[in-house]
Structures are given as C-alpha cells and as structure tokens.
Write a protein that holds these residues in place. Structure first.
Motif, PDB file in Angstrom:
ATOM      1  N   LYS A 197      15.056  -4.614  20.867  1.00  0.00           N
ATOM      2  CA  LYS A 197      15.220  -3.482  19.945  1.00  0.00           C
ATOM      3  C   LYS A 197      14.256  -2.349  20.292  1.00  0.00           C
ATOM      4  O   LYS A 197      14.637  -1.175  20.369  1.00  0.00           O
ATOM      5  N   SER A 198      12.985  -2.689  20.541  1.00  0.00           N
ATOM      6  CA  SER A 198      11.986  -1.671  20.872  1.00  0.00           C
ATOM      7  C   SER A 198      12.254  -1.069  22.246  1.00  0.00           C
ATOM      8  O   SER A 198      12.014   0.130  22.463  1.00  0.00           O
ATOM      9  N   ALA A 199      12.745  -1.887  23.190  1.00  0.00           N
ATOM     10  CA  ALA A 199      13.070  -1.377  24.530  1.00  0.00           C
ATOM     11  C   ALA A 199      14.204  -0.360  24.466  1.00  0.00           C
ATOM     12  O   ALA A 199      14.162   0.679  25.142  1.00  0.00           O
ATOM     13  N   LEU A 200      15.215  -0.627  23.653  1.00  0.00           N
ATOM     14  CA  LEU A 200      16.334   0.307  23.503  1.00  0.00           C
ATOM     15  C   LEU A 200      15.884   1.601  22.838  1.00  0.00           C
ATOM     16  O   LEU A 200      16.345   2.689  23.184  1.00  0.00           O
ATOM     17  N   SER A 228       7.888 -13.054  19.054  1.00  0.00           N
ATOM     18  CA  SER A 228       8.919 -12.962  20.091  1.00  0.00           C
ATOM     19  C   SER A 228       8.333 -13.242  21.474  1.00  0.00           C
ATOM     20  O   SER A 228       8.985 -13.874  22.314  1.00  0.00           O
ATOM     21  N   LYS A 229       7.095 -12.801  21.721  1.00  0.00           N
ATOM     22  CA  LYS A 229       6.440 -13.091  22.997  1.00  0.00           C
ATOM     23  C   LYS A 229       6.202 -14.588  23.150  1.00  0.00           C
ATOM     24  O   LYS A 229       6.378 -15.149  24.243  1.00  0.00           O
ATOM     25  N   ILE A 230       5.810 -15.230  22.056  1.00  0.00           N
ATOM     26  CA  ILE A 230       5.594 -16.689  22.094  1.00  0.00           C
ATOM     27  C   ILE A 230       6.910 -17.404  22.375  1.00  0.00           C
ATOM     28  O   ILE A 230       6.978 -18.337  23.192  1.00  0.00           O
ATOM     29  N   ILE A 231       7.987 -16.975  21.703  1.00  0.00           N
ATOM     30  CA  ILE A 231       9.300 -17.596  21.887  1.00  0.00           C
ATOM     31  C   ILE A 231       9.770 -17.471  23.329  1.00  0.00           C
ATOM     32  O   ILE A 231      10.272 -18.439  23.932  1.00  0.00           O
ATOM     33  N   LEU A 232       9.585 -16.302  23.918  1.00  0.00           N
ATOM     34  CA  LEU A 232      10.056 -16.066  25.287  1.00  0.00           C
ATOM     35  C   LEU A 232       9.259 -16.857  26.324  1.00  0.00           C
ATOM     36  O   LEU A 232       9.738 -17.064  27.445  1.00  0.00           O
ATOM     37  N   LYS A 233       8.044 -17.298  25.965  1.00  0.00           N
ATOM     38  CA  LYS A 233       7.228 -18.071  26.903  1.00  0.00           C
ATOM     39  C   LYS A 233       7.486 -19.572  26.817  1.00  0.00           C
ATOM     40  O   LYS A 233       6.943 -20.343  27.613  1.00  0.00           O
ATOM     41  N   ILE A 234       8.304 -20.009  25.857  1.00  0.00           N
ATOM     42  CA  ILE A 234       8.643 -21.434  25.749  1.00  0.00           C
ATOM     43  C   ILE A 234       9.469 -21.826  26.969  1.00  0.00           C
ATOM     44  O   ILE A 234      10.472 -21.182  27.266  1.00  0.00           O
ATOM     45  N   GLU A 242       9.306  -8.840   8.478  1.00  0.00           N
ATOM     46  CA  GLU A 242       9.635  -7.425   8.672  1.00  0.00           C
ATOM     47  C   GLU A 242       8.489  -6.648   9.302  1.00  0.00           C
ATOM     48  O   GLU A 242       8.625  -5.463   9.571  1.00  0.00           O
ATOM     49  N   ASN A 243       7.349  -7.320   9.536  1.00  0.00           N
ATOM     50  CA  ASN A 243       6.193  -6.653  10.132  1.00  0.00           C
ATOM     51  C   ASN A 243       6.362  -6.576  11.647  1.00  0.00           C
ATOM     52  O   ASN A 243       6.585  -7.593  12.312  1.00  0.00           O
ATOM     53  N   ASN A 244       6.252  -5.373  12.223  1.00  0.00           N
ATOM     54  CA  ASN A 244       6.487  -5.185  13.655  1.00  0.00           C
ATOM     55  C   ASN A 244       5.486  -5.936  14.525  1.00  0.00           C
ATOM     56  O   ASN A 244       5.852  -6.493  15.570  1.00  0.00           O
ATOM     57  N   ALA A 245       4.220  -5.941  14.130  1.00  0.00           N
ATOM     58  CA  ALA A 245       3.201  -6.658  14.909  1.00  0.00           C
ATOM     59  C   ALA A 245       3.502  -8.159  14.938  1.00  0.00           C
ATOM     60  O   ALA A 245       3.393  -8.809  15.988  1.00  0.00           O
ATOM     61  N   TYR A 246       3.896  -8.689  13.786  1.00  0.00           N
ATOM     62  CA  TYR A 246       4.252 -10.120  13.707  1.00  0.00           C
ATOM     63  C   TYR A 246       5.478 -10.413  14.566  1.00  0.00           C
ATOM     64  O   TYR A 246       5.510 -11.408  15.311  1.00  0.00           O
ATOM     65  N   LYS A 247       6.490  -9.540  14.490  1.00  0.00           N
ATOM     66  CA  LYS A 247       7.702  -9.749  15.287  1.00  0.00           C
ATOM     67  C   LYS A 247       7.397  -9.677  16.783  1.00  0.00           C
ATOM     68  O   LYS A 247       7.964 -10.434  17.577  1.00  0.00           O
ATOM     69  N   SER A 248       6.498  -8.786  17.171  1.00  0.00           N
ATOM     70  CA  SER A 248       6.133  -8.654  18.573  1.00  0.00           C
ATOM     71  C   SER A 248       5.431  -9.912  19.077  1.00  0.00           C
ATOM     72  O   SER A 248       5.754 -10.427  20.164  1.00  0.00           O
ATOM     73  N   ILE A 249       4.489 -10.430  18.299  1.00  0.00           N
ATOM     74  CA  ILE A 249       3.729 -11.617  18.703  1.00  0.00           C
ATOM     75  C   ILE A 249       4.624 -12.854  18.772  1.00  0.00           C
ATOM     76  O   ILE A 249       4.613 -13.597  19.759  1.00  0.00           O
TER      77      ILE A 249
END
Length: 373
Positions: free
Chosen positions: A272-275, A220-226, A211-218
């Motif tokens: 979510k943050s972009a919207l 998700s960036k890693i996932i998108l770079k796979i 539920e931590n935003n910083a953790y979710k941001s990090i």
C-alpha cells in the motif's frame, strides 16, 4: 376497530424496545465469498442477456432462500430505484469491500460492468480455492499439534510426577535433562496459563493497534521474514495487485487513477505504501517501471515486464499475465506446505516424546550401572 390510548402506548413501548434490542444485538451474519461469487456470476449473466439492474436484482432476490441475503439484495435494489448508482448502493453495506465497489464504479463509468462482474467472480473463485487449499493443508498439522499437546499434558501431569516420586527414593543427584523435565512438569499449568495470557494480550494489542502505521510496518516486515510463509504471503498480495491493476487498466482507467484505486483495494501495508509513493513519483514525471524499482516489494520480473508493457502500450496484458503466473505459484506453494509440514509434525511429536522418555529413563540407566559396579 378502536384502540384505546393505554393499549397504543404499550404497543409503542414494545416496538421501541424491540428496535433498541435489534440495534444493540451484534450481527454475526456474513456475506460469504461463495455467495459473492454466485452473486457476480448471476448478475453478469443477467446483464449480458439485456436485463436492467432493477429486474436483475428482483430475479436474484427471488432466487435466494436465505432471508439475510435476500434483505441485502432488496436494500440494494431499493437504493438503485431511488436513483443511486450501483456502486453507491453497494458501498452502503459493510459486507462489500473497497475492492468491489471501486471496481463496480469503474465498470459503470466505462460501461464495462459485465466484464467487471466476471473479474470479481474470478477473484472470489480464486480466493475460495486458496482457502480450501489452506484448510486442507493445515488440517493435518493442526490435528497433530492438538494430539501433541494432549500427549504432552498427560506425560507432564501424570507420567513425569510418577517417575519423580520414584527418583526421590534414589538419594542421588538427577541428570540435568531429568531435572529440567521435572521442573517443567512442576510448573506446567503455570506455563500453559502464561502462554495463553501472552496470546490473548497479543490479540488484544493487535486489535487496538491494527490501524497504526508504525505497527503495520513492523508486523508486515516480521511476516515477510518468516521462512517460506513470508514468500507465500508476498506472492498472494502481488497476485492481487497485478489482478486489480490489470482490471483497471483494461477498463481504460488513467494510470494515476488506477494506482490510486489499487492502493485503496490493497490492505497489506508495504504494498500500500509502495503504491502511494509510486503515484507521487509518476506525477513528478517518472515511468511506472522506474517508480516500482525503488521498492524491494516488487520483483525484478514485475519491473522488467512493466518497462516492456509501457514501451508497447500493453500494460494491462502484462499485468494480467503476471497475475496468472503468481496465482499459479501460490497454488504450487500452498500444496508444498502440506508436503513440508507433515513430516515436520511427525518429527516434532516424536522429538518431544523421545526427549521426555530419555529424561525419565536416564536416571535408571545410571542406577543400573551403580548396581553392577
């Protein structure tokens, strides 16, 4: 028939204990996607036929064989009879997502509930199809990985130690590749437990920080770079965004409200943050296309078609077309995973076994050369 005070107190204690036990026992039951698909399809059919909510829920309840599903329908019906709206009755159940009850709320507000149910049925139909594709694609690689681990375990725990005991009799220094494999064999159990420890720690850490935003941001960036998989995940969430947004706009929901509700329906942090930011930009007077252009998560295709949709006042049609395109791309990409993974798995298991065999036989080749000389 009279009941004495002692018997009454005993029965009361039993009831309290039974209630406490039920409250403390975890609930492992689940309202599956298939059951939800059936629920929305049948509910839509009944409403289109002119059946009211109460009667429709009674009919759906009587059709169910599962006591668990029947209890959910009965509770929803009881809340509706008490005067609650359908989305409020559904919101009380943890088995329904925000996407569902917000969509139903819009359907009730705009009197387009049958159409909303049809969209939800299609959503779960696509979700089920995607899950089946993923399972069918990953079944073979997972099986191969299990076999690979079994072969690796056998070779490093039985075959390599047998060769190592023979090599000790040579009295010669072993090649580096052989030394490496022998060291791995000697510490294999420690390596396995260490890997398991890291995996378990990662799972626990994810549970605590999800539920931590910083953790979710990090993450998700890693996932998108796979490679490949990041692109696939991005397409999946873009398809969900376009489908949800189209559904809301077709129900004549105001643009800001549609963005707000779509944000609540989406769980992937970058989207979510972009919207959330796009909603603020539109309130400042920007167009939807300009606000989406600021975020790399949205593709040029989405931005250009959004601009056209705003000009001709057909945003819902544009996003519906985009949803269909991305769903087709997801289907194709999912099928391609199987085509790519199968040969990779064969190369993987062959490479591991081949590496170990070369490491074990290279000292013997060196020994044969010494004997010949």
């Amino acid at each position: 028939m009279k009941i004495d005070a002692v018997t009454y107190n005993r029965q009361k204690k039993k009831d309290v204990l039974k209630t406490d036990f039920n409250l403390t026992m975890p609930n492992f039951k689940k309202f599956s996607d298939k059951q939800k698909e059936d629920f929305y399809r049948e509910f839509s059919t009944l409403i289109k036929a002119g059946v009211d909510f109460n009667q429709a829920l009674v009919i759906l309840t009587n059709q169910q064989k599962s006591k668990f599903i029947k209890s959910i329908y009965q509770t929803i019906n009881e809340d509706v009879v008490k005067g609650k709206s359908l989305h409020e009755a559904i919101k009380n159940h943890k088995f329904f997502s925000p996407y569902e009850y917000y969509s139903i709320k819009i359907g009730e507000d705009t009197r387009r509930l049958p159409q909303i149910f049809d969209q939800l049925q299609k959503f779960y139909s696509r979700k089920i199809k995607m899950k089946r594709q993923v399972v069918s694609v990953l079944a073979y690689p997972v099986f191969v990985l299990v076999i690979t681990f079994a072969v690796l375990y056998f070779m490093l725990n039985f075959v390599v130690p047998m060769f190592a005991s023979v090599f000790q009799q040579f009295g010669k220094e072993l090649p580096e590749i052989t030394q490496f494999v022998v060291r791995v064999s000697d510490n294999f159990n420690l390596i396995v437990f260490s890997v398991l420890g890291v995996v378990i720690s990662a799972i626990i850490g994810h549970k605590l920080l999800k539920e931590n935003n910083a953790y979710k941001s990090i993450t998700s960036k890693i996932i998108l770079k796979i490679p490949y998989f990041g692109s696939l995940i991005k397409k999946i969430y873009l398809a969900r965004f376009c489908q949800s947004f189209s559904l809301l706009l077709s129900a004549k929901t105001p643009l800001i409200t549609a963005l707000e509700l779509t944000e609540k329906m989406i769980s992937f942090y970058p989207l979510k943050s972009a919207l959330s930011q796009a909603k603020k930009d539109i309130l400042k007077g920007e167009t939807l296309a300009d606000s989406l252009k600021k975020h790399t998560f949205f593709t040029p295709k989405i931005i250009s078609l959004t601009a056209i949709g705003e000009q001709i006042n057909e945003l819902d049609t544009m996003f519906d077309g985009l949803a269909n395109q991305y769903n087709d791309e997801v289907d194709h990409s999912t099928k391609m995973i199987g085509t790519i993974l199968e040969p990779l798995m064969i190369v993987l298991i062959g490479g591991i076994v081949g590496f170990i065999m070369i490491a074990m036989y290279s000292p013997m080749f060196n020994l044969s050369k010494i004997i010949e000389n």
